[in-house]
Design a protein around this motif. Structure first.
Motif, PDB file in Angstrom:
ATOM      1  N   UNK A   1       0.852  -1.195   0.000  1.00 30.42           N
ATOM      2  CA  UNK A   1       0.000   0.000   0.000  1.00 30.42           C
ATOM      3  C   UNK A   1       0.878   1.232   0.000  1.00 30.42           C
ATOM      4  N   UNK A   2       0.691   2.095  -1.006  1.00 27.21           N
ATOM      5  CA  UNK A   2       1.484   3.309  -1.164  1.00 27.21           C
ATOM      6  C   UNK A   2       0.619   4.525  -0.863  1.00 27.21           C
ATOM      7  N   UNK A   3       1.124   5.416  -0.029  1.00 27.46           N
ATOM      8  CA  UNK A   3       0.399   6.619   0.377  1.00 27.46           C
ATOM      9  C   UNK A   3       0.305   7.620  -0.772  1.00 27.46           C
ATOM     10  N   UNK A   4      -0.578   8.615  -0.634  1.00 22.37           N
ATOM     11  CA  UNK A   4      -0.666   9.645  -1.675  1.00 22.37           C
ATOM     12  C   UNK A   4       0.626  10.411  -1.915  1.00 22.37           C
ATOM     13  N   UNK A   5       1.508  10.475  -0.907  1.00 23.99           N
ATOM     14  CA  UNK A   5       2.780  11.168  -1.099  1.00 23.99           C
ATOM     15  C   UNK A   5       3.901  10.202  -1.491  1.00 23.99           C
ATOM     16  N   UNK A   6       3.517   9.015  -1.996  1.00 18.81           N
ATOM     17  CA  UNK A   6       4.439   8.071  -2.615  1.00 18.81           C
ATOM     18  C   UNK A   6       5.392   7.422  -1.621  1.00 18.81           C
ATOM     19  N   UNK A   7       4.963   7.259  -0.388  1.00 18.30           N
ATOM     20  CA  UNK A   7       5.719   6.497   0.591  1.00 18.30           C
ATOM     21  C   UNK A   7       4.941   5.231   0.933  1.00 18.30           C
ATOM     22  N   UNK A   8       5.669   4.169   1.277  1.00 13.38           N
ATOM     23  CA  UNK A   8       5.040   2.879   1.558  1.00 13.38           C
ATOM     24  C   UNK A   8       4.407   2.909   2.943  1.00 13.38           C
ATOM     25  N   UNK A   9       3.131   2.567   3.003  1.00  9.55           N
ATOM     26  CA  UNK A   9       2.433   2.461   4.286  1.00  9.55           C
ATOM     27  C   UNK A   9       2.498   1.037   4.825  1.00  9.55           C
ATOM     28  N   UNK A  10       2.377   0.041   3.936  1.00 11.20           N
ATOM     29  CA  UNK A  10       2.290  -1.348   4.375  1.00 11.20           C
ATOM     30  C   UNK A  10       2.807  -2.264   3.278  1.00 11.20           C
ATOM     31  N   UNK A  11       3.571  -3.253   3.686  1.00 12.53           N
ATOM     32  CA  UNK A  11       4.058  -4.298   2.781  1.00 12.53           C
ATOM     33  C   UNK A  11       3.753  -5.628   3.465  1.00 12.53           C
ATOM     34  N   UNK A  12       2.867  -6.439   2.887  1.00 17.71           N
ATOM     35  CA  UNK A  12       2.433  -7.660   3.552  1.00 17.71           C
ATOM     36  C   UNK A  12       2.240  -8.797   2.559  1.00 17.71           C
ATOM     37  N   UNK A  13       2.432 -10.008   3.039  1.00 14.90           N
ATOM     38  CA  UNK A  13       2.141 -11.171   2.219  1.00 14.90           C
ATOM     39  C   UNK A  13       0.637 -11.396   2.143  1.00 14.90           C
ATOM     40  N   UNK A  14       0.227 -12.222   1.207  1.00 15.94           N
ATOM     41  CA  UNK A  14      -1.193 -12.534   1.043  1.00 15.94           C
ATOM     42  C   UNK A  14      -1.327 -14.004   0.669  1.00 15.94           C
ATOM     43  N   UNK A  15      -2.281 -14.686   1.301  1.00 19.34           N
ATOM     44  CA  UNK A  15      -2.487 -16.101   1.042  1.00 19.34           C
ATOM     45  C   UNK A  15      -3.542 -16.291  -0.040  1.00 19.34           C
ATOM     46  N   UNK A  16      -3.487 -17.385  -0.741  1.00 17.93           N
ATOM     47  CA  UNK A  16      -4.465 -17.671  -1.783  1.00 17.93           C
ATOM     48  C   UNK A  16      -5.855 -17.786  -1.168  1.00 17.93           C
ATOM     49  N   UNK A  17      -6.809 -17.180  -1.836  1.00 15.53           N
ATOM     50  CA  UNK A  17      -8.167 -17.170  -1.332  1.00 15.53           C
ATOM     51  C   UNK A  17      -8.447 -16.061  -0.340  1.00 15.53           C
TER      52      UNK A  17
END
Length: 338
Positions: free
Chosen positions: A316-332
């Motif tokens: 997830x990238x903020x409106x000012x182009x900085x990363x808010x969240x970096x997370x893995x995601x499982x299938x489904x």
């Protein structure tokens, strides 16, 4: 909140931002401290025309007796001139003037045939390193030189002020539209004041390097330039808005993304949710349906290397182009907003 302007008019607004320079009347009215120091030495500056100089270059002449610097202002026929002071016979500083600029140019540059003309403004400035004790007082904020002033080494004044405005602007927009709570505005001071302190330290150190380096023949003010002075590594890893994962709080890198670049995708004042791998697709679709005006979604597998992504993930990238969240995601998986 009601604001009274210098001409007597009154405006009513939910918030106000003081962007009125180093001598900020807004900051003084708020009673906010402006701690730091100012050099005793004053310099001249102004915008002039200069026939006979190549506009493809920044020109600088520095010797033991003083300095003259001229750089072309893009889109105009003018140059910004900065120089040491001219003094009278008694050693007292004189006010800036076109004739004085010409005398200093002739003395230090010794380039015949160059005539300075058509000044649009002439002024003086004093190198200062000061920062406001706080960037928010209730419904009033400080930004740019009203919040911090630093040595000119590296040219970071405008960059830092623009970063202030971008950081505060998207937060004010969300709160004003009722899309975020008032507490979001506290993160402006939380994020930007440490950056201002770092900038003051950096520019002070680079000014020292410049003053020492220019005593050597062939060395000019370009010696101040380093990777840090690009400010491309400015981030907010300590922020309460850095929600976790690789690079949280840091500037989101650019990379190819289909038929566009990511910086083109980020443009527009919205959040951007990047998806990596097939498992991200359901989440991207759900978020796009729930928040069509707030979040732009994009599959970004081509940017895996830039974001250090292995497997399926969301960034997830903020409106000012900085990363808010970096997370893995499982299938489904589905978004937590469901």
């Amino acid at each position: 909140m009601t604001v009274t302007l210098t001409d007597g008019r009154r405006l009513t607004a939910a918030y106000a931002v003081g962007c009125d320079g180093g001598h900020s009347a807004v900051r003084k009215a708020l009673g906010v401290s402006f701690e730091g120091s100012s050099a005793e030495e004053v310099m001249w500056c102004g915008d002039v025309e200069a026939d006979g100089l190549d506009r493809g270059y920044w020109h600088q002449w520095i010797d033991e007796d003083g300095a003259v610097l001229l750089w072309p202002i893009p889109g105009t026929t003018s140059w910004q001139l900065q120089s040491s002071l001219e003094r009278d016979a008694g050693g007292r500083p004189l006010p800036p003037s076109l004739a004085g600029f010409q005398r200093l140019f002739d003395r230090h540059a010794r380039v015949p045939g160059v005539r300075l003309a058509s000044p649009t403004w002439l002024s003086t400035y004093r190198v200062s390193a000061r920062m406001a004790g706080r960037f928010r007082m209730g419904r009033v904020f400080l930004a740019g030189d009203a919040a911090h002033v630093q040595p000119i080494a590296g040219g970071l004044g405008m960059n830092t002020g623009i970063q202030d405005a971008f950081n505060l602007g998207w937060k004010l927009a969300l709160v004003a539209r009722g899309r975020a709570g008032e507490a979001l505005l506290d993160t402006y001071d939380e994020e930007r004041r440490p950056v201002a302190a770092w900038t003051l330290k950096l520019t002070g150190e680079r000014l020292r390097v410049s003053l020492e380096g220019t005593r050597t023949a062939g060395v000019g003010t370009e010696i101040v330039l380093t990777e840090d002075t690009t400010t491309l590594r400015v981030g907010y890893g300590w922020s309460s808005l850095a929600w976790g994962g690789t690079g949280a709080g840091e500037r989101a890198p650019d990379a190819p993304c289909g038929d566009a670049r990511l910086y083109e995708v980020f443009a527009g004042g919205h959040f951007t949710l990047l998806g990596f791998g097939a498992a991200s697709e359901p989440v991207l679709a759900e978020v796009a349906a729930l928040f069509p005006e707030l979040v732009r979604t994009r599959r970004a597998d081509a940017a895996r290397a830039a974001y250090g992504v292995e497997g399926d993930a969301l960034v997830l990238v903020r409106p000012d182009h900085h990363i808010a969240l970096h997370t893995g995601v499982e299938r489904g998986a589905r978004s937590s907003t469901a």
